[in-house]
Design an enzyme around this catalytic site. Structure first.
Site, PDB file in Angstrom:
ATOM      1  N   HIS A   1       0.455  -0.942  -0.108  1.00 20.61           N
ATOM      2  CA  HIS A   1      -0.170  -0.082  -0.169  1.00 20.61           C
ATOM      3  C   HIS A   1       0.946   1.878  -0.247  1.00 20.61           C
ATOM      4  O   HIS A   1       2.022   1.524   0.726  1.00 20.61           O
ATOM      5  CB  HIS A   1      -0.619   0.541   1.605  1.00 20.61           C
ATOM      6  CG  HIS A   1      -1.949  -1.165   1.434  1.00 20.61           C
ATOM      7  ND1 HIS A   1      -2.042  -2.513   1.476  1.00 20.61           N
ATOM      8  CD2 HIS A   1      -3.396  -0.512   1.056  1.00 20.61           C
ATOM      9  CE1 HIS A   1      -2.934  -3.153   1.338  1.00 20.61           C
ATOM     10  NE2 HIS A   1      -3.871  -1.799   0.671  1.00 20.61           N
TER      11      HIS A   1
ATOM     12  N   ASN B   1       8.075  -4.736   3.280  1.00 24.13           N
ATOM     13  CA  ASN B   1       7.028  -4.427   3.493  1.00 24.13           C
ATOM     14  C   ASN B   1       6.059  -4.289   5.153  1.00 24.13           C
ATOM     15  O   ASN B   1       5.358  -4.036   5.453  1.00 24.13           O
ATOM     16  CB  ASN B   1       6.076  -5.013   2.765  1.00 24.13           C
ATOM     17  CG  ASN B   1       4.471  -4.333   3.249  1.00 24.13           C
ATOM     18  OD1 ASN B   1       4.227  -3.749   3.013  1.00 24.13           O
ATOM     19  ND2 ASN B   1       3.673  -5.339   1.915  1.00 24.13           N
TER      20      ASN B   1
END
Length: 303
Positions: free
Chosen positions: A146, A177
């Site tokens: 994201h 991440n």
């Protein structure tokens, strides 16, 4: 797992700055929060300046007067998307966003929205030629990372779902991440809980690197049949509005590779100018429209 020295002293070149112990250029931005429309206007006022045409239709060509040049339209314009939780500028060539801007505060972080009720979706507002799909990520070895984080928008289930459009996603190293980048996102939310507002701008970088022949090259992997670009690095710019009216700007860059989560986040602070040069975006001009009160935040500062 990579050590601090390797991560921060690799041969990736960030213009006008070293990633090693970079210094963040502080800046200020004062605004009054009012009605919902005022908040929307405030968010738009903080968008980075994109040095390309951003009009909705064929623009007038300065100094030309030759309207016929746009008779059949222009082949491409900056692609802005405004969603419940963020505004982004889409890059059809990389199949991801150039940047995503979101506003965080105590209200946006509060709520009962459930990530389990969200799923990654193609962005149908993007032409099919330039759109990433879930199949592109399958078996690639990269996470669907994201840019505007889902956990930033618990205030609305729709706002959280909007963060799962693949236009808000970029291929991200799984270790990054799930660890160091996740820590930076958590840190951003912590700042939002202790300040009036935090405006966050996140995006990819594709930095040049010196090869064995002594020349500089920009090289990056692509994944899937749609050739989704894998960034070499990611940036995150935080504009803090304090309750006192004081404003700070903190800017970070991380490589898209495994990073030891024990490395202090301040080691990834860089001058905002280096991000502006590397990304082709401009942040400081918009900030200076609001205030001339600048505060430097540098690596090693205690705050």
């Amino acid at each position: 797992m990579l050590g601090a020295r390797w991560v921060l002293r690799a041969r990736w070149v960030l213009p006008a700055a070293s990633l090693a112990l970079g210094a963040g250029l502080g800046a200020a931005l004062a605004t009054r929060r009012g009605s919902q429309s005022d908040e929307a206007e405030g968010l738009l006022a903080r968008l980075p300046v994109v040095p390309v045409v951003a009009a909705a239709g064929p623009p007038a060509l300065p100094g030309s007067g030759r309207v016929e040049l746009t008779k059949y339209g222009l082949p491409g314009l900056a692609q802005l998307r405004s969603r419940e939780s963020y505004v982004l500028c889409y890059d059809p060539r990389s199949r991801s966003a150039l940047w995503v801007v979101e506003q965080l505060n105590r209200e946006t972080l509060s709520g009962t929205s459930d990530r389990g009720d969200c799923e990654f979706l193609e962005d149908d507002s993007v032409h099919e030629y330039h759109r990433a799909t879930n199949a592109d990520y399958r078996g690639s070895g990269f996470d669907r990372g994201h840019l505007a984080a889902a956990a930033n928008h618990k205030w609305s289930q729709k706002a959280m779902r909007d963060t799962f459009y693949l236009s808000n996603i970029a291929p991200q190293d799984p270790h990054l991440n799930q660890h160091a980048w996740n820590n930076l996102e958590k840190y951003s939310r912590g700042l939002a809980r202790s300040n009036k507002n935090v405006y966050v701008c996140t995006g990819p970088l594709y930095l040049p690197r010196m090869e064995a022949d002594g020349k500089m090259y920009v090289k990056y992997q692509v994944i899937g049949k749609n050739n989704v670009a894998v960034p070499t690095h990611f940036f995150k710019v935080l504009i803090l509005e304090k309750e006192s009216g004081e404003i700070e700007l903190r800017s970070y860059v991380m490589p898209n590779s495994p990073v030891d989560e024990k490395i202090p986040l301040e080691r990834f602070l860089v001058p905002i100018e280096s991000i502006e040069r590397a990304s082709g975006l401009l942040f400081v001009p918009n900030i200076l429209k609001r205030t001339s009160n600048l505060k430097a935040i540098t690596a090693g500062n205690k705050h």
